[in-house]
Design a protein around this motif. Structure first.
Motif, PDB file in Angstrom:
ATOM      1  N   ASP A 127       4.581  10.519  -0.183  1.00 39.37           N
ATOM      2  CA  ASP A 127       5.074   9.795  -1.357  1.00 39.37           C
ATOM      3  C   ASP A 127       3.947   8.942  -1.916  1.00 39.37           C
ATOM      4  O   ASP A 127       2.928   8.713  -1.269  1.00 39.37           O
ATOM      5  CB  ASP A 127       6.298   8.950  -0.983  1.00 39.37           C
ATOM      6  CG  ASP A 127       5.968   7.852   0.022  1.00 39.37           C
ATOM      7  OD1 ASP A 127       5.173   6.957  -0.318  1.00 39.37           O
ATOM      8  OD2 ASP A 127       6.508   7.898   1.155  1.00 39.37           O
ATOM      9  N   ASN A 128       4.159   8.474  -3.134  1.00 41.33           N
ATOM     10  CA  ASN A 128       3.171   7.609  -3.773  1.00 41.33           C
ATOM     11  C   ASN A 128       3.679   6.158  -3.806  1.00 41.33           C
ATOM     12  O   ASN A 128       3.503   5.433  -4.775  1.00 41.33           O
ATOM     13  CB  ASN A 128       2.852   8.108  -5.179  1.00 41.33           C
ATOM     14  CG  ASN A 128       4.052   8.054  -6.111  1.00 41.33           C
ATOM     15  OD1 ASN A 128       5.188   7.976  -5.638  1.00 41.33           O
ATOM     16  ND2 ASN A 128       3.826   8.091  -7.420  1.00 41.33           N
ATOM     17  N   GLY A 129       4.354   5.779  -2.714  1.00 45.90           N
ATOM     18  CA  GLY A 129       4.911   4.433  -2.616  1.00 45.90           C
ATOM     19  C   GLY A 129       3.857   3.390  -2.312  1.00 45.90           C
ATOM     20  O   GLY A 129       2.650   3.639  -2.375  1.00 45.90           O
ATOM     21  N   ARG A 130       4.347   2.213  -1.890  1.00 46.85           N
ATOM     22  CA  ARG A 130       3.429   1.082  -1.751  1.00 46.85           C
ATOM     23  C   ARG A 130       2.579   1.148  -0.499  1.00 46.85           C
ATOM     24  O   ARG A 130       1.635   0.371  -0.334  1.00 46.85           O
ATOM     25  CB  ARG A 130       4.216  -0.234  -1.780  1.00 46.85           C
ATOM     26  CG  ARG A 130       5.359  -0.317  -0.780  1.00 46.85           C
ATOM     27  CD  ARG A 130       6.110  -1.631  -0.975  1.00 46.85           C
ATOM     28  NE  ARG A 130       7.311  -1.690  -0.155  1.00 46.85           N
ATOM     29  CZ  ARG A 130       8.498  -1.285  -0.560  1.00 46.85           C
ATOM     30  NH1 ARG A 130       8.641  -0.761  -1.751  1.00 46.85           N
ATOM     31  NH2 ARG A 130       9.565  -1.391   0.222  1.00 46.85           N
ATOM     32  N   GLY A 131       2.882   2.055   0.430  1.00 47.80           N
ATOM     33  CA  GLY A 131       2.068   2.192   1.627  1.00 47.80           C
ATOM     34  C   GLY A 131       2.338   1.075   2.636  1.00 47.80           C
ATOM     35  O   GLY A 131       3.106   0.144   2.397  1.00 47.80           O
ATOM     36  N   MET A 132       1.671   1.196   3.807  1.00 44.07           N
ATOM     37  CA  MET A 132       1.877   0.229   4.889  1.00 44.07           C
ATOM     38  C   MET A 132       0.530  -0.271   5.391  1.00 44.07           C
ATOM     39  O   MET A 132      -0.424   0.506   5.500  1.00 44.07           O
ATOM     40  CB  MET A 132       2.648   0.880   6.046  1.00 44.07           C
ATOM     41  CG  MET A 132       4.092   1.200   5.748  1.00 44.07           C
ATOM     42  SD  MET A 132       4.944   1.857   7.188  1.00 44.07           S
ATOM     43  CE  MET A 132       4.387   3.536   7.159  1.00 44.07           C
ATOM     44  N   THR A 133       0.512  -1.557   5.734  1.00 49.48           N
ATOM     45  CA  THR A 133      -0.651  -2.107   6.442  1.00 49.48           C
ATOM     46  C   THR A 133      -0.598  -1.639   7.877  1.00 49.48           C
ATOM     47  O   THR A 133       0.390  -1.045   8.333  1.00 49.48           O
ATOM     48  CB  THR A 133      -0.645  -3.637   6.367  1.00 49.48           C
ATOM     49  OG1 THR A 133       0.491  -4.121   7.081  1.00 49.48           O
ATOM     50  CG2 THR A 133      -0.598  -4.126   4.923  1.00 49.48           C
ATOM     51  N   SER A 134      -1.650  -1.912   8.622  1.00 49.48           N
ATOM     52  CA  SER A 134      -1.659  -1.478  10.023  1.00 49.48           C
ATOM     53  C   SER A 134      -0.540  -2.173  10.796  1.00 49.48           C
ATOM     54  O   SER A 134       0.065  -1.588  11.705  1.00 49.48           O
ATOM     55  CB  SER A 134      -3.023  -1.773  10.655  1.00 49.48           C
ATOM     56  OG  SER A 134      -3.302  -3.150  10.607  1.00 49.48           O
ATOM     57  N   LYS A 135      -0.232  -3.451  10.451  1.00 48.85           N
ATOM     58  CA  LYS A 135       0.845  -4.148  11.154  1.00 48.85           C
ATOM     59  C   LYS A 135       2.187  -3.544  10.812  1.00 48.85           C
ATOM     60  O   LYS A 135       3.044  -3.351  11.679  1.00 48.85           O
ATOM     61  CB  LYS A 135       0.815  -5.640  10.768  1.00 48.85           C
ATOM     62  CG  LYS A 135       1.738  -6.496  11.659  1.00 48.85           C
ATOM     63  CD  LYS A 135       1.305  -6.381  13.119  1.00 48.85           C
ATOM     64  CE  LYS A 135       2.250  -7.165  14.035  1.00 48.85           C
ATOM     65  NZ  LYS A 135       1.884  -6.988  15.442  1.00 48.85           N
ATOM     66  N   GLN A 136       2.368  -3.222   9.525  1.00 50.51           N
ATOM     67  CA  GLN A 136       3.623  -2.586   9.126  1.00 50.51           C
ATOM     68  C   GLN A 136       3.753  -1.209   9.772  1.00 50.51           C
ATOM     69  O   GLN A 136       4.854  -0.796  10.153  1.00 50.51           O
ATOM     70  CB  GLN A 136       3.665  -2.469   7.605  1.00 50.51           C
ATOM     71  CG  GLN A 136       3.816  -3.801   6.902  1.00 50.51           C
ATOM     72  CD  GLN A 136       3.578  -3.689   5.406  1.00 50.51           C
ATOM     73  OE1 GLN A 136       2.951  -2.749   4.945  1.00 50.51           O
ATOM     74  NE2 GLN A 136       4.071  -4.688   4.667  1.00 50.51           N
TER      75      GLN A 136
END
Length: 2026
Positions: free
Chosen positions: A184-193
């Motif tokens: 998907d082209n969503g907001r993505g995740m940080t490494s913590k997320q």
């Protein structure tokens, strides 16, 4: 401890990876990523409990050896900088930190981040919930994929633009093992997320404290319609469950929008098991942090596809990708096999997210709404297949779409439950339409409630539209919860009593419920936990939604009124009227018997149906026609009522045939049929009783009433049809009640009427064959003279009655008579030669009857004489024994004196063989007239010319004729001394009659002459006279010169002397010219051109036209004399006038008679030196490298040109010679004392370009120039003109032409062209290299060139050389060597490859194994696209005369290709019948290369073996014995030397390996007869040994005084008993006659012998007749096939508006073809755009050619811009394989660019059916301008369409072409709003690149002429293709017509043959033999042998006739037998 380790308070210490750190200490891991060369691993660092940021930074510097002053930042993996303010809350135990130059620095190398993801405690707390994917009858895999889509919907919920979700099924084995990727082209995740995502059960509500939520800052969304808030990624469970349900490993790849890093986490079952085995922490691992598009860590080949996915990261700002590997095999199969099913389920689950709150309303136009930005695309990639791509928005058959679009109205409501729970609801009404419910059924899961019996749907009340399905589907936050549905609510449940609407209306509703997140669902979102319970709570409040507003009212009342309104407005039902009562129906099952209301009428869809009305049914088998009895409606009704169905009772009509009543559903009444049509059907049914007989003669030989027929004329096969009044054929009485017992038969009888009474000679009965009608075979044995009757009678089966129901059955009688025959053929007698035109001759005739005997002509007959090109007449034909056609005269052209051969066809109409060909040579006739050309009577010629006459001696037909002494004379009269012309025409009959010129002296005016042309030896040939008008010559005859002084003109006569003053000028010289008639001739430009003077080279033409001559300069020299000449010369005369001018006192004037020249010679005294003069002695031309031949003489003159003696020997030193390129080395200067001149020799030039060279001679102050022409040297070399580089081999395909003609130029040694002509040029080559045309000697032209032409080359594969040589001055000049690389021709067939099962056995009469044939080309490849009709198979029996196929070899054609035939280009011969007779056979296959050449395969020799044993037969059939029981052994002997053997069904001897016995038994014709004779020894049976396939019985004798009845026929049954054989063989039965009396036995023995002879003769006759009949049948089949083919092609021609007349077809077709071919040729010749780029020679089938030649474009503007766009690729050669590309690369030393097709990645190729970008979901997104079209759609491909689509799909992609730049810019501006825009081209030549850039020279196409021919050619005009189709059809039709004509002729010939007297005589003989045989058998007291044998072998059965058209096998055998049967056989 920490302080000590850290070096002070707040410090940190370095630890190891194993250290856990002290109490209160924290362990962090550092990655130094400031430089690319930094170490790859991490550095563990222990941080004290009370450490601060400054101490921590110092420890970092100490640990990594960094200077404290150096600038750097320390960040978390989320790029959060560590500062004093956030140090404590950020630097936790186990955290991973970066050292960077800045916060936004790219990671130069990847890092690993330690994480722990222990499951949350909710794993235990909520472990009781429903966690598993229970199937509920469905595959749960789509719901697992839905979990991943849920996550993507949540991740993209904040997107401003398009929310794109992609599911990629990567099942291409070439890219790795199967995988599923959700991107998907969503907001993505940080490494913590990403770490939090891995923690099981960590929901969005529990992510607090230490957990950084991947939905950080969660706020419950505001209410939206249908709760479409995308808030559906909820529990922290579904994603993990889904990925490990689908596969065994998950790779999470994510990049947040504001981050430079990509975070990657891998979880796998294998890794968990490994950690468990090693006792490591299971829930711990690493997150890999890296820069985008960095895939260096992917090293496993099973995951090669990841490289492509990671490369795509460059263009993405943020994204998340879930890549699942280790996919379960059953999941892969499901995803592949049920692609449509599970994508449809996903479209159902997310229906309202995709289409919005109103759903997918197809009937209404859609507005742009927020939901339009969700784009869920599913694609599946498989090896070798086109990718399957589907967008869920495009699916139109998911259940919600079906519900929305079949509903007529909707009812919306809302439910409020305790708390904040809100449920929106909608109910839709699906109306009933006359005969069907519109409630949709699930296409993938059809309703199991639907009864398969349509007839029951009228009375099953429980069955409704919806069936047992619940009303409501349930959606949670807009997403379907698939396993939860709500049956109904109290207010929408069907009432117990009838309400406002009928009960069935409640079953026509469907609905959907939309809840918010206040209702609990299971973690996998498959079921609601408490929805139905809360909704049905008593406190739940229901309100109706009207116009978007919530209204509180009684929901049950509102719903009932809405339902009633829908029923009345939308339902269309049946009205039952005229109520008759309620009954029960005992004919039905007990539960369905009642109550049934009956009615007499109904009203349905505006039509009224009443009792007694005629109706017809549909969808019944058979269809019922009848009258309505009554209508049934289930239920206890009273009076009129509306209902959805019911039944109708129909009485079948007509009742005379059908006494039945049928009951069917009302829905099966045909509402479209008119009552008149039903009434007509009933009347037609009454007409089905038999009425008459239809007799046809399908094979000809029709018998006409009262016809008189010659004896032996066959009566053709009869095809009988029993017809009713409707003309329909029938074979049994109509009506179902009759059953099969009333079958109809047809009886045939032929009755002979004689004086002794009527005799029935033929009697047969025929029954209907099922597949063929009543049929009687041809009758050929009617030979007796007399009157006959043929009678046909219909009779009933079994009873043979000829009446039915009191009426006679149809019959027919035909009377006819039989008479004798007549003569049938003729031949020619002895003829008198020679034959001449116009000279009568006789043709004697000899007649024969059909038996070949001489016959006489007794009837009047008019012979027809025909010969192509001749006119034939005769006087009479005589009758009697000497028949002659008298006085035959032939007239016509014979072309030459030698005559012409003619085929004289003599036709005597009425005979069977009515024509014969007489070959004659017709000579020209006797001379009859002279033909003289020219034709006019008066001929005009000028005096002094000869006149040629063309004379021809002609016969009466105007043929040129010749005979001895044929001499033609022409005599002239009218003047003396005229010539006589003579010519001899004896040999040729024609010649040119001419002679010397006609010259009449002193002719001043016209004179008339006569010419008489005649043949003295032929007095009867009239002479020809011509009048000749002789004119005086108009040419110049006299020339006069005058000198004008003042007004006086003095004539200067020829040879006059003129005295003139020295140095003066003679002015005013004039001249005049006269013709033969003394007429002055006006001087014209043409005449002036022919006047020459010698005293000046330049003549003023204008003065000449006025009669003025140039002025004459009188010489000043004392020695000089001026000789003046005026000359005129043309083709007829040469005139000259001359005079000499002398100086007064010094010069003597001379006049020459020869020319009119003025010549003055002056000798003045010398003056002072004035000029240097140079004169060439010899030629002015010098060859390069050679010295000038001759010398240059130098003198000094005064001003008048008089030579001065100025030179002396010392003068040589002061003489200089200069010139460009002058070689001074050989110059020689010599002083000539006697002439006072200097001679210069040895002039030579340095080699250089040929041309004029100027030489400057200087002496003192004087100089002069002379010009020398420098020419090339002698030939020394041969050079090739316009030829490729000689160092390389030139590729050429064997048998093809060289690309260029061989042109050679002779050159000197300095490469200058040597213009030497007539030098012989030849080619030398090896003997195995052949050139066409053959190598001939050529000679050079005037330029020294020789064009040897273009050669076709034939040679073995490999490199060959040619050398050009020249012979000059007897020496050989060797030219360059041409290297040719001969390549095999991939299209030239050289052999046939035959494959078959060589181990197979070939049994007689069986089927051959399959033969697979392929045509092999020179390069050993299979040639494809061959017409199967060109492949044939021949088979013949091998004999000693040779193994070439005989003329009668059997020919087979190949079978059609089957679907499972994998090998392309192969042809199959299947199921070909093996010959019946054993022996060695030869099979050979042929390929017809052209009309004359056939390529044969190697011969296949097969041995045909006997088939299975069938019967026992004697080797020689013994005569029928006649024996008695007396003492004489000879009288008791039954057989002697009887040899019995076993044969198969085709009479081939077999069973060689069988051993057993033969049992001989005597039996009577009656099985109960016990008084049968006994063998010797008083035994009933005898045994004989059977060895090696045969048994020998030496003798078989009856016992003396053996029992037996006198004059009785008995049978010896020889029965084989063979233990090795499982089947029973047919015994051999030998009849014999038994007598008690010896005399009677002897008499009967003689009769028996005669009987055997007659029987044998009858068998042979019948064999002959049957073979002839079979051949006739096959010919009729061929005629029928030909007619069908001709009719089919005629219809196809009519489609093309081409009508063919019924007569003169072939000439009309030929004319049409000629016209069409001419039109096509004209179209082809019209100039059209072509590519002039030379194509690459196709050395093999793997080379397609250059790209410029692969496609064609019709539009010029489009061709220009596309050619320019692909300019860099136009010269590229496309090959099928990389090997072929490499071969070309090597052959061209890498200079040729190549493109192999097997190296193209086909998954990225565009879909040629994809719509243009301005179409979205099949609808126009915006209206474009400029006519946009994909550039690839403008291409047409002459060949290799599929390969070309691949090439141009890759090169052009989705490039679009529009009209102009404005249109292109507008189009791009609109397209980029919705999707990526490809490259745009304009027809004006502009280009907008895919990145939007345009303008500049690099984006503007040049004009067409600047492309240097690298442009796509134009295709052949469409009209040309249409003409090609028409020409092909006409050629096929011509062939079909010719073939039909040929087979018709063959059929007629065969029919005539069967009517010949010879055949009639044979039929008469057969009848006589049969009659005699019957008489003998009566005398013998025998039963006919056939009947007896049948009684012994088979039980009696009804005899049926055979099929009229014999099977193919029988036809073939009949043809064979007919070939070998001759007269001698009978």
């Amino acid at each position: 401890m920490a302080a000590a380790d850290g070096g002070g308070p707040g410090g940190a210490s370095v630890g190891t990876k194993e250290d856990g750190g002290g109490v209160g200490h924290r362990m962090v891991y550092l990655f130094d990523r400031r430089e690319k060369e930094s170490e790859l691993g991490d550095r563990p660092l222990q941080v004290g409990e009370r450490s601060d940021y400054a101490g921590f930074r110092a420890s970092v510097c100490q640990t990594l050896g960094i200077s404290p002053e150096e600038k750097f930042v320390i960040t978390t993996t989320s790029r959060k900088e560590i500062t004093c303010d956030n140090f404590d809350e950020t630097v936790k135990d186990g955290v991973t930190l970066y050292l960077l130059q800045s916060v936004n620095q790219l990671l130069l190398t990847a890092t690993k981040e330690r994480i722990d993801f222990l499951p949350h405690y909710d794993t235990l707390v909520k472990s009781g919930m429903y966690e598993y994917y229970a199937s509920e009858g469905q595959n749960p895999l789509p719901f697992a994929l839905a979990e991943l889509i849920d996550n993507s919907l949540s991740a993209t919920s904040r997107n401003i633009g398009v929310r794109r979700i992609q599911i990629k099924l990567l099942f291409d084995e070439t890219q790795g093992k199967p995988a599923v990727a959700v991107i998907d082209n969503g907001r993505g995740m940080t490494s913590k997320q990403l770490n939090n995502w891995a923690v099981y059960r960590l929901s969005k509500f529990t992510r607090q404290g230490d957990f950084e939520s991947d939905h950080s800052g969660y706020v419950r969304p505001v209410p939206v319609p249908r709760s479409l808030n995308s808030d559906i990624s909820y529990f922290g469970v579904g994603g993990k469950q889904a990925v490990f349900f689908v596969g065994q490993s998950a790779r999470m790849i994510s990049k947040p929008a504001d981050s430079q890093d990509v975070h990657e986490l891998v979880l796998s079952k294998e890794d968990f098991e490994k950690k468990e085995k090693n006792k490591e922490a299971i829930y711990s691992g690493y997150i890999r942090n890296r820069k985008p598009s960095d895939s260096v860590h992917i090293t496993n080949d099973d995951e090669r596809f990841l490289h492509h996915l990671i490369i795509e990261e460059k263009e993405k700002d943020s994204f998340t990708a879930v890549v699942i590997t280790g996919v379960q095999p059953e999941h892969i199969q499901y995803l592949k096999n049920y692609f449509h099913l599970w994508t449809r389920q996903l479209a159902h689950i997310y229906h309202y997210y995709i289409h919005g709150p109103k759903g997918n309303e197809i009937r209404t136009s859609k507005e742009v709404e927020p939901f339009n930005n969700i784009d869920i695309e599913i694609s599946m990639f498989e090896k070798g297949k086109v990718p399957k791509i589907v967008n869920l928005r495009e699916i139109q058959d998911d259940m919600q779409t079906l519900y929305v679009n079949t509903a007529a109205d909707s009812f919306e409501f809302k439910a409020h439950v305790e708390g904040d729970g809100v449920v929106e609801g909608i109910i839709r009404y699906h109306p009933f339409l006359y005969d069907r419910e519109t409630y949709p059924d699930d296409p993938c899961f059809p309703s199991k409630l639907k009864d398969e019996d349509d007839e029951d749907d009228c009375f099953i009340l429980e069955k409704a539209a919806r069936g047992k399905r619940p009303i409501f589907e349930c959606f949670w936050n807009g997403r379907l919860i698939p396993y939860t549905s709500v049956e109904d609510f109290d207010w929408c449940t069907p009432p117990k009593k009838r309400g406002l609407a009928p009960i069935e209306c409640y079953n026509r509703i469907s609905g959907a419920l939309f809840t918010n997140d206040k209702f609990q669902v299971s973690t996998n979102k498959l079921t609601f936990m408490d929805l139905e319970l809360k909704l049905k709570d008593k406190n739940t409040l229901f309100t109706r939604i009207l116009n978007g507003q919530e209204q509180r009212m009684k929901i049950d009342r509102e719903f009932a009124l809405w339902l009633k309104d829908c029923h009345e407005k939308y339902d269309k039902q049946i009205k039952f009227t005229l109520f008759k009562g309620v009954i029960t129906r005992p004919d039905l099952p007990s539960k369905k018997q009642g109550p049934w209301a009956t009615y007499a009428a109904i009203e349905w869809d505006g039509k009224i149906y009443k009792a007694g009305q005629l109706v017809k049914t549909i969808k019944t088998l058979p269809l019922f026609y009848g009258s309505i009895v009554r209508f049934f409606l289930y239920g206890d009704h009273d009076g009129e009522v509306y209902a959805t169905g019911g039944e109708v009772q129909i009485a079948m009509e007509p009742q005379a045939l059908y006494d039945e009543v049928k009951t069917v559903p009302i829905a099966k009444l045909d509402r479209t049929v008119a009552e008149k049509a039903v009434k007509k059907y009933v009347e037609d049914e009454m007409a089905r009783l038999p009425d008459r007989l239809s007799v046809t003669w399908p094979e000809g030989d029709e018998l006409l009433p009262n016809e008189i027929r010659p004896a032996g004329t066959p009566i053709g096969a009869l095809r009988i049809e029993i017809l009713n009044k409707k003309g329909e054929a029938m074979q049994k009485l109509p009506g179902t009640s009759h059953g099969g017992s009333k079958k109809l038969l047809v009886e045939l009888k032929v009755i002979l009427h004689s004086s002794s009474g009527n005799k029935e000679i033929i009697s047969h009965i025929s029954q209907h064959g099922g597949k063929w009608p009543y049929w009687f075979k041809k009758m050929e044995n009617i030979q007796k003279l007399g009157n006959y009757t043929l009678k046909l009678q219909v009779v009933l089966n079994e009873s043979n009655a000829d009446t039915y129901a009191g009426r006679p059955l149809p019959s027919k009688a035909i009377k006819f008579s039989v008479k004798e025959g007549k003569p049938e053929k003729f031949s020619f007698g002895l003829l008198d030669l020679p034959f001449r035109v116009g000279v009568p001759f006789n043709i004697p005739l000899e007649f024969q009857d059909e038996f070949g005997h001489t016959s006489q002509l007794v009837t009047d007959i008019q012979p027809v004489l025909e010969a192509s090109g001749l006119s034939l007449h005769y006087e009479e034909i005589t009758k009697g024994p000497n028949c002659v056609i008298r006085g035959v005269t032939a007239k016509g052209p014979v072309n030459s004196c030698q005559g012409k051969n003619y085929n004289l066809k003599v036709t005597l109409p009425g005979l069977k063989e009515d024509s014969q060909i007489l070959k004659i040579r017709l000579l020209p006739g006797h001379p009859r007239r002279l033909k003289v050309k020219p034709d006019s009577e008066i001929l005009v010629i000028e005096n002094g010319t000869a006149f040629p006459f063309q004379v021809e001696v002609l016969d009466e037909s105007d043929n040129i004729t010749a005979q001895p002494k044929l001499i033609v004379h022409c005599k002239f009269s009218g003047a003396p001394n005229l010539p006589v012309y003579v010519v001899d025409c004896s040999s040729s009959g024609t010649s040119i009659l001419t002679g010397s010129a006609i010259q009449v002296q002193n002719i001043k005016k016209d004179q008339t002459l006569k010419a008489r042309i005649e043949i003295p030896s032929c007095k009867d040939v009239a002479p020809v006279e011509k009048t000749i008008k002789l004119l005086p010559s108009s040419h110049v005859a006299r020339l006069q010169i005058f000198s004008v002084e003042g007004q006086k003109a003095i004539q200067i006569k020829h040879q006059d002397e003129v005295n003139w003053i020295a140095g003066d000028i003679m002015h005013n010289l004039i001249f005049q010219m006269y013709d033969e008639g003394e007429r002055e001739i006006n001087i014209t430009s043409a005449l002036a051109e022919k006047i020459k003077v010698n005293w000046t080279p330049e003549i003023n033409k204008e003065h000449l036209l006025q009669g003025l001559l140039p002025d004459v300069q009188v010489p000043t020299s004392v020695k000089d004399m001026r000789y003046c000449q005026v000359s005129f010369q043309d083709d007829h005369v040469s005139l000259e006038s001359a005079f000499t001018v002398s100086m007064l006192e010094l010069l003597q004037l001379m006049v020459s008679l020869k020319t009119s020249n003025l010549l003055n010679n002056f000798r003045p005294l010398p003056d002072e030196p004035k000029h240097l003069k140079c004169e060439m002695k010899g030629g002015k031309t010098v060859q390069m490298g050679q010295e000038l031949q001759g010398e240059v003489v130098i003198i000094i003159t005064d001003q008048y040109g008089n030579q001065i003696q100025a030179f002396s020997p010392s003068s040589l030193s002061s003489l200089s010679i200069a010139g460009v390129g002058l070689d001074s080395s050989n110059l020689k200067t010599t002083f000539q004392e006697n002439t006072q001149s200097i001679s210069v020799r040895g002039i030579k030039f340095i080699p250089g370009p040929p041309g004029n060279k100027d030489l400057c001679f200087t002496w003192r102050e004087f100089s002069d120039f002379i010009r020398v022409q420098l020419i090339s040297g002698p030939p020394a070399k041969l050079l090739l003109i316009d030829w490729p580089e000689l160092k390389e081999s030139i590729p050429v395909i064997n048998g093809r032409n060289l690309q260029n003609p061989i042109i050679v130029q002779l050159c000197d040694q300095w490469d200058n062209p040597a213009p030497v002509q007539h030098v012989k040029i030849s080619l030398t080559k090896a003997s195995n290299l052949k050139l066409m045309p053959s190598n001939q000697q050529h000679k050079t032209d005037e330029k020294g060139r020789a064009n040897l032409g273009v050669f076709s080359v034939f040679a073995p594969r490999g490199e060959h050389t040619l050398q050009v040589k020249a012979i000059y001055n007897k020496s050989i000049i060797e030219g360059p060597i041409i290297k040719l690389m001969i390549l095999p021709d991939p299209e030239k067939p050289v052999r046939l490859n035959v494959k078959y099962d060589k181990d197979a056995s070939f049994l007689a009469g069986g089927l051959f194994t399959d033969f697979m044939i392929s045509v092999i080309s020179e390069d050993d490849s299979i040639i494809k696209n061959i017409n199967p009709a060109r492949i044939s198979m021949k088979m013949w029996k091998l004999c000693t005369s040779g193994n070439r196929p005989p003329a009668n070899a059997e020919t087979f054609s190949c079978n059609k290709i089957k679907d499972n035939d994998k090998e392309d280009g192969c042809f199959y011969f299947r199921d070909k019948v093996i010959p019946n007779k054993v022996g060695t056979y030869c099979i050979q296959f042929g390929f017809m290369m052209d009309k004359t050449n056939i390529l044969h395969s190697e011969q296949v020799i097969v041995e045909v073996l006997p088939n299975q044993p069938v019967k026992l037969v004697p080797k020689i059939k013994p005569p029928t014995p006649a024996v008695s029981n007396v003492r004489s052994v000879a009288s008791r002997t039954l057989v002697r030397d009887l040899h019995l053997s076993i044969t198969d069904e085709y009479d081939n001897h077999t069973g060689i390996d069988l051993v057993g016995t033969i049992i001989a038994t005597i039996k009577g014709s009656n099985e109960e007869d016990t008084d049968t004779p006994l063998f010797i020894g008083k035994v009933r049976t005898l045994e004989f040994p059977f060895v090696n396939g045969s048994a020998e019985i030496m003798s078989l004798v009856l016992a003396e005084s053996s029992p037996g009845r006198d004059s009785t026929e008995y049978f010896i049954v020889f029965e084989p008993r063979l233990p090795l054989l499982s089947r029973t063989l047919e015994p051999y039965i030998l009849p014999f006659m038994f007598y008690n009396d010896v005399k009677k036995q002897q008499q009967m023995a003689a009769l028996t012998k005669e009987k055997d002879q007659l029987s044998q003769s009858i068998v042979m006759y019948k064999s002959l007749f049957e073979a002839s009949q079979q051949l006739l049948n096959e010919m009729k089949c061929q005629v029928e096939e030909g007619r069908l083919k001709e009719a089919q092609l005629r219809n196809e021609l009519k489609i093309h508006n081409i009508d063919i007349p019924t007569t003169q077809q072939v000439p009309h077709i030929e004319a049409l073809l000629k016209r069409k071919l001419s039109e096509q040729e004209e179209l082809k010749k019209k100039p059209r755009r072509s590519c002039t780029l030379p194509n690459y020679t196709k050395g093999s089938g793997d080379v397609l050619g250059k790209i410029a030649h692969l496609a064609q474009i019709e539009d010029d503007r489009a061709a220009m811009v596309i050619s320019w766009h692909l300019a860099s690729d136009m010269d590229c050669v496309v090959t099928l394989t990389t090997d072929a590309a490499r071969r070309i690369y090597d052959e061209t030393q890498g200079r040729q660019q190549v493109l192999p097709l097997d190296s193209i990645y086909k998954k990225t190729l565009p879909d040629w059916k994809r719509p243009l970008p301005h179409f979205r979901n099949g609808k126009l997104y915006f209206k474009p301008i400029g006519d946009p079209v994909f550039a690839r759609d403008l291409l047409t491909f002459p060949d290799n369409v599929e390969h070309c689509e691949t090439v141009f799909g890759m090169l052009l992609g989705d490039t679009i072409i529009l009209d102009n730049l404005d249109a292109a810019n507008h189009y791009r501006k609109e397209v980029v709003k919705i999707t990526h825009c490809p490259t745009l081209l304009t027809r004006d030549g502009d280009r907008i690149r895919s990145n939007g850039k345009f303008g500049g020279l690099q984006n503007k196409a040049p004009p067409m002429d600047k492309l240097r021919g690298m442009v796509f050619g134009a295709p052949v005009p469409k009209q040309c293709l249409i003409l090609g189709e028409q020409i092909d059809l006409l050629q096929q039709y011509r062939s079909a017509v010719c073939k039909l004509d040929s087979v018709n002729k063959d059929l007629n010939s065969q029919l005539e043959y069967l009517r010949t007297p010879d055949m009639r005589k044979k039929k008469q003989e057969l009848d006589e033999h049969e009659k005699n045989l019957k008489l003998i058998e009566e005398k013998l007291g025998m039963t006919p042998i056939r009947k007896c044998n049948d009684s012994l072998r088979h039980s009696p059965k009804v005899e049926t006739t055979d099929c009229p058209v014999p099977p193919k096998r029988m036809r073939r055998e009949a043809t064979r037998q007919n070939r070998i049967i001759t007269k001698t056989d009978v």
